[in-house]
Design a protein around this motif. Structure first.
Motif, mmCIF file in Angstrom:
data_model
loop_
_atom_site.group_PDB
_atom_site.id
_atom_site.type_symbol
_atom_site.label_atom_id
_atom_site.label_comp_id
_atom_site.label_asym_id
_atom_site.label_seq_id
_atom_site.Cartn_x
_atom_site.Cartn_y
_atom_site.Cartn_z
ATOM 1 N N GLY A 373 0.826 -1.208 0.000
ATOM 2 C CA GLY A 373 0.000 0.000 0.000
ATOM 3 C C GLY A 373 0.849 1.243 0.000
ATOM 4 O O GLY A 373 2.009 1.224 -0.417
ATOM 5 N N GLY A 374 0.284 2.345 0.466
ATOM 6 C CA GLY A 374 1.001 3.612 0.490
ATOM 7 C C GLY A 374 2.290 3.510 1.267
ATOM 8 O O GLY A 374 2.306 3.080 2.413
ATOM 9 N N GLY A 375 3.390 3.905 0.623
ATOM 10 C CA GLY A 375 4.698 3.790 1.247
ATOM 11 C C GLY A 375 5.500 2.625 0.720
ATOM 12 O O GLY A 375 6.714 2.554 0.946
ATOM 13 N N ASP A 376 4.845 1.697 0.000
ATOM 14 C CA ASP A 376 5.544 0.532 -0.545
ATOM 15 C C ASP A 376 5.918 0.694 -2.014
ATOM 16 O O ASP A 376 6.577 -0.184 -2.577
ATOM 17 C CB ASP A 376 4.658 -0.719 -0.414
ATOM 18 C CG ASP A 376 4.473 -1.143 1.033
ATOM 19 O OD1 ASP A 376 5.421 -0.968 1.828
ATOM 20 O OD2 ASP A 376 3.377 -1.652 1.362
ATOM 21 N N TYR A 377 5.506 1.788 -2.643
ATOM 22 C CA TYR A 377 5.714 1.960 -4.076
ATOM 23 C C TYR A 377 6.420 3.276 -4.393
ATOM 24 O O TYR A 377 6.110 3.943 -5.374
ATOM 25 C CB TYR A 377 4.369 1.864 -4.814
ATOM 26 C CG TYR A 377 3.749 0.490 -4.674
ATOM 27 C CD1 TYR A 377 4.004 -0.510 -5.596
ATOM 28 C CD2 TYR A 377 2.937 0.186 -3.573
ATOM 29 C CE1 TYR A 377 3.461 -1.783 -5.446
ATOM 30 C CE2 TYR A 377 2.390 -1.079 -3.417
ATOM 31 C CZ TYR A 377 2.655 -2.060 -4.356
ATOM 32 O OH TYR A 377 2.123 -3.322 -4.203
ATOM 33 N N GLY A 378 7.352 3.613 -3.552
ATOM 34 C CA GLY A 378 8.127 4.822 -3.762
ATOM 35 C C GLY A 378 7.683 5.951 -2.853
ATOM 36 O O GLY A 378 6.553 5.957 -2.347
ATOM 37 N N PRO A 379 8.571 6.949 -2.648
ATOM 38 C CA PRO A 379 8.294 8.013 -1.685
ATOM 39 C C PRO A 379 7.466 9.163 -2.229
ATOM 40 O O PRO A 379 6.998 9.993 -1.449
ATOM 41 C CB PRO A 379 9.701 8.502 -1.323
ATOM 42 C CG PRO A 379 10.487 8.284 -2.596
ATOM 43 C CD PRO A 379 9.941 7.016 -3.195
ATOM 44 N N ASN A 380 7.291 9.234 -3.545
ATOM 45 C CA ASN A 380 6.587 10.364 -4.131
ATOM 46 C C ASN A 380 5.080 10.134 -4.141
ATOM 47 O O ASN A 380 4.590 9.042 -3.833
ATOM 48 C CB ASN A 380 7.104 10.614 -5.547
ATOM 49 C CG ASN A 380 8.575 10.970 -5.561
ATOM 50 O OD1 ASN A 380 9.066 11.662 -4.664
ATOM 51 N ND2 ASN A 380 9.296 10.495 -6.558
ATOM 52 N N SER A 381 4.335 11.153 -4.533
ATOM 53 C CA SER A 381 2.881 11.093 -4.426
ATOM 54 C C SER A 381 2.277 9.936 -5.206
ATOM 55 O O SER A 381 1.264 9.363 -4.782
ATOM 56 C CB SER A 381 2.263 12.413 -4.893
ATOM 57 O OG SER A 381 2.567 12.672 -6.251
ATOM 58 N N GLY A 382 2.869 9.563 -6.338
ATOM 59 C CA GLY A 382 2.333 8.464 -7.122
ATOM 60 C C GLY A 382 2.278 7.150 -6.366
ATOM 61 O O GLY A 382 1.443 6.291 -6.664
ATOM 62 N N GLY A 383 3.149 6.986 -5.393
ATOM 63 C CA GLY A 383 3.146 5.778 -4.589
ATOM 64 C C GLY A 383 2.025 5.732 -3.559
ATOM 65 O O GLY A 383 1.870 4.738 -2.851
ATOM 66 N N TYR A 384 1.237 6.817 -3.507
ATOM 67 C CA TYR A 384 0.132 6.912 -2.542
ATOM 68 C C TYR A 384 -1.213 7.146 -3.231
ATOM 69 O O TYR A 384 -2.183 7.521 -2.587
ATOM 70 C CB TYR A 384 0.409 8.053 -1.559
ATOM 71 C CG TYR A 384 1.598 7.809 -0.668
ATOM 72 C CD1 TYR A 384 1.430 7.309 0.617
ATOM 73 C CD2 TYR A 384 2.894 8.060 -1.109
ATOM 74 C CE1 TYR A 384 2.532 7.078 1.443
ATOM 75 C CE2 TYR A 384 3.997 7.823 -0.300
ATOM 76 C CZ TYR A 384 3.812 7.339 0.973
ATOM 77 O OH TYR A 384 4.904 7.100 1.793
ATOM 78 N N ASP A 385 -1.267 6.908 -4.540
ATOM 79 C CA ASP A 385 -2.508 7.164 -5.275
ATOM 80 C C ASP A 385 -3.575 6.105 -5.024
ATOM 81 O O ASP A 385 -4.752 6.353 -5.269
ATOM 82 C CB ASP A 385 -2.225 7.242 -6.784
ATOM 83 C CG ASP A 385 -1.508 8.522 -7.178
ATOM 84 O OD1 ASP A 385 -1.513 9.486 -6.390
ATOM 85 O OD2 ASP A 385 -0.943 8.564 -8.290
ATOM 86 N N GLN A 386 -3.161 4.914 -4.596
ATOM 87 C CA GLN A 386 -4.111 3.850 -4.258
ATOM 88 C C GLN A 386 -3.917 3.448 -2.802
ATOM 89 O O GLN A 386 -2.811 3.525 -2.277
ATOM 90 C CB GLN A 386 -3.910 2.610 -5.138
ATOM 91 C CG GLN A 386 -4.420 2.755 -6.559
ATOM 92 C CD GLN A 386 -3.419 3.436 -7.470
ATOM 93 O OE1 GLN A 386 -2.217 3.299 -7.305
ATOM 94 N NE2 GLN A 386 -3.920 4.179 -8.439
ATOM 95 N N LEU A 387 -5.000 2.989 -2.178
ATOM 96 C CA LEU A 387 -4.889 2.505 -0.803
ATOM 97 C C LEU A 387 -4.187 1.158 -0.748
ATOM 98 O O LEU A 387 -3.485 0.855 0.214
ATOM 99 C CB LEU A 387 -6.273 2.414 -0.160
ATOM 100 C CG LEU A 387 -6.919 3.768 0.135
ATOM 101 C CD1 LEU A 387 -8.381 3.597 0.501
ATOM 102 C CD2 LEU A 387 -6.175 4.506 1.245
ATOM 103 N N GLY A 388 -4.363 0.330 -1.782
ATOM 104 C CA GLY A 388 -3.596 -0.903 -1.907
ATOM 105 C C GLY A 388 -4.040 -2.033 -0.994
ATOM 106 O O GLY A 388 -5.168 -2.081 -0.506
ATOM 107 N N PHE A 389 -3.114 -2.979 -0.779
ATOM 108 C CA PHE A 389 -3.314 -4.183 0.040
ATOM 109 C C PHE A 389 -4.448 -5.058 -0.486
ATOM 110 O O PHE A 389 -5.172 -5.710 0.263
ATOM 111 C CB PHE A 389 -3.543 -3.823 1.521
ATOM 112 C CG PHE A 389 -2.400 -3.077 2.125
ATOM 113 C CD1 PHE A 389 -1.195 -3.719 2.384
ATOM 114 C CD2 PHE A 389 -2.501 -1.720 2.391
ATOM 115 C CE1 PHE A 389 -0.116 -3.015 2.920
ATOM 116 C CE2 PHE A 389 -1.436 -1.010 2.926
ATOM 117 C CZ PHE A 389 -0.233 -1.658 3.194
ATOM 118 N N GLY A 390 -4.584 -5.101 -1.813
ATOM 119 C CA GLY A 390 -5.681 -5.839 -2.413
ATOM 120 C C GLY A 390 -5.603 -7.337 -2.223
ATOM 121 O O GLY A 390 -6.642 -8.008 -2.164
#
Length: 413
Positions: A373-390
């Motif tokens: 989820g957020g924080g696992d896909y890079g430090p920039n805003s794009g890494g937080y565009d989805q809530l994740g953990f699907g």
């Protein structure tokens, strides 16, 4: 609108019946929790994690390893959040806190550990006591849309919990987030309706829909659903997915831009569909499963497969200020290692909940699991565009034949 150079026709062959008429939640009370996760979903996650079942165990391990999912997280609210302009550019503080609230709320529902509930509530309350404005460049609309739908999901998970100031939080969502997103769908920041690519509309739709559900606002909910079906901008489904090919795939228009934004758009459309589904409205199946065909297209293309692309031209700029045209003539190049945590939700809906054949979705969901989820896909805003953990939140057993052919019904809880 888009001008399509040439046409193609054809429908995908599916393996299970789908509703011939869309279920409607019009006039019905909203189900809570009823955004991305229902009570049934939350109970399933908790039971599967407790049992150590795969792939839930691996998905949960990604959650608890994330720094945002720790009960020691402390919110840093601000009265005004700026994105794209203004001082300070502090929107990263907002999206980090939003993801911390969501991840702690999810962790509480799965484990029952009250420290995580307390942390989620503290974050939500801190922001609703402080935030009064989103500002900046046109990117303020992205901030409203992205962080609005995510914040609403975090709050929905804590609805009814002791100490959560729900009414104050709802007021913040209605006063700060909803007006920007609703206005964007109506006026597109004063620009031509096609000036903004698909994902801009979809962020706004996700926010309007989520706030509508959180705040029991039927007008907002209906605005988002109507725009999904009939909107003029590039986020409406027939503009986002303008051409259906005879092989059952359908062109995702933003594939002519770049891979990252195409992935973002698919994830956002899936988010809109899932939230609507949990309120008894089937956007997943709208227009003969058009989203399935578009998602299959993007999945195949993102894994390096060859896909057709029918050239299109969009109008840019704003009347009386500047105008021009831009033509996309082919699908952009891809990096097969690029990913976002978007595929588990979509693949599980079509293959498990509906029992349909979706080979490219199945392949890419397996390839990218377990999703973080957020924080696992890079430090920039794009890494937080989805809530994740699907992988944790959306993996489900295959539906029975009766369930696969049934219309959605509002969730209970």
């Amino acid at each position: 609108m888009l001008k399509i150079a040439g046409t193609a026709a054809g429908a995908a062959v599916v393996t299970a019946a789908v509703p011939t008429a869309e279920a409607s939640a019009a006039g019905a009370a909203f189900a809570h929790p009823g955004l991305l996760h229902t009570r049934t979903d939350l109970n399933r996650m908790a039971a599967k994690v407790t049992a150590g079942a795969a792939p839930y165990k691996a998905g949960f391990a990604r959650l608890i390893a994330n720094p945002h999912a720790q009960s020691t997280w402390t919110a840093r609210p601000a009265a005004t959040v700026y994105r794209g302009g203004g001082t300070p550019q502090n929107y990263a503080t907002l999206y980090n806190d939003v993801h911390a609230a969501y991840q702690n709320a999810l962790r509480w529902h799965i484990t029952g550990e009250t420290a995580h509930a307390d942390t989620a509530v503290a974050i939500l309350n801190a922001w609703s006591a402080e935030l009064t404005r989103l500002d900046g460049s046109a990117d303020r609309f992205l901030a409203a849309g992205l962080y609005g739908y995510q914040f609403a999901n975090a709050a929905e998970l804590m609805r009814g919990h002791d100490g959560f100031a729900l009414a104050r939080f709802q007021k913040m969502m209605r006063d700060v987030f909803l007006p920007l997103s609703s206005d964007f769908l109506k006026h597109h920041n004063g620009a031509y309706v096609t000036n903004y690519w698909t994902n801009w509309d979809l962020t706004a739709m996700a926010c309007v829909l989520a706030v509508g559900i959180l705040c029991d606002d039927r007008t907002a909910f209906d605005q988002a659903v109507s725009y999904f079906k009939h909107g003029e901008g590039l986020g409406a489904i027939k503009n986002a997915i303008p051409v259906v090919y005879s092989d059952g795939l359908a062109e995702w228009v933003e594939a002519g831009r770049d891979q990252g934004h195409a992935l973002l758009g698919v994830g956002l459309m899936g988010t809109v569909c899932e939230m609507a589904w949990n309120q008894g409205v089937d956007l997943y199946g709208y227009d003969d499963n058009r989203f399935l065909k578009g998602a299959q297209y993007v999945a195949k293309w993102s894994m390096g497969g060859s896909v057709p692309y029918t050239a299109n031209t969009r109008k840019k700029g704003a009347a009386g200020i500047w105008s021009g045209n831009e033509t996309a003539s082919k699908a952009a190049g891809v990096n097969p290692t690029m990913t976002r945590p978007i595929w588990a939700m979509i693949a599980n809906h079509y293959t498990k909940r509906r029992g349909l054949n979706a080979p490219y979705l199945t392949q890419i969901a397996a390839k990218t699991a377990p999703e973080g989820g957020g924080g696992d896909y890079g430090p920039n805003s794009g890494g937080y565009d989805q809530l994740g953990f699907g992988t944790l939140t959306f993996t489900r057993d295959r539906a029975t034949a009766a369930e696969a052919s049934a219309s959605p019904t509002p969730a209970s809880g």
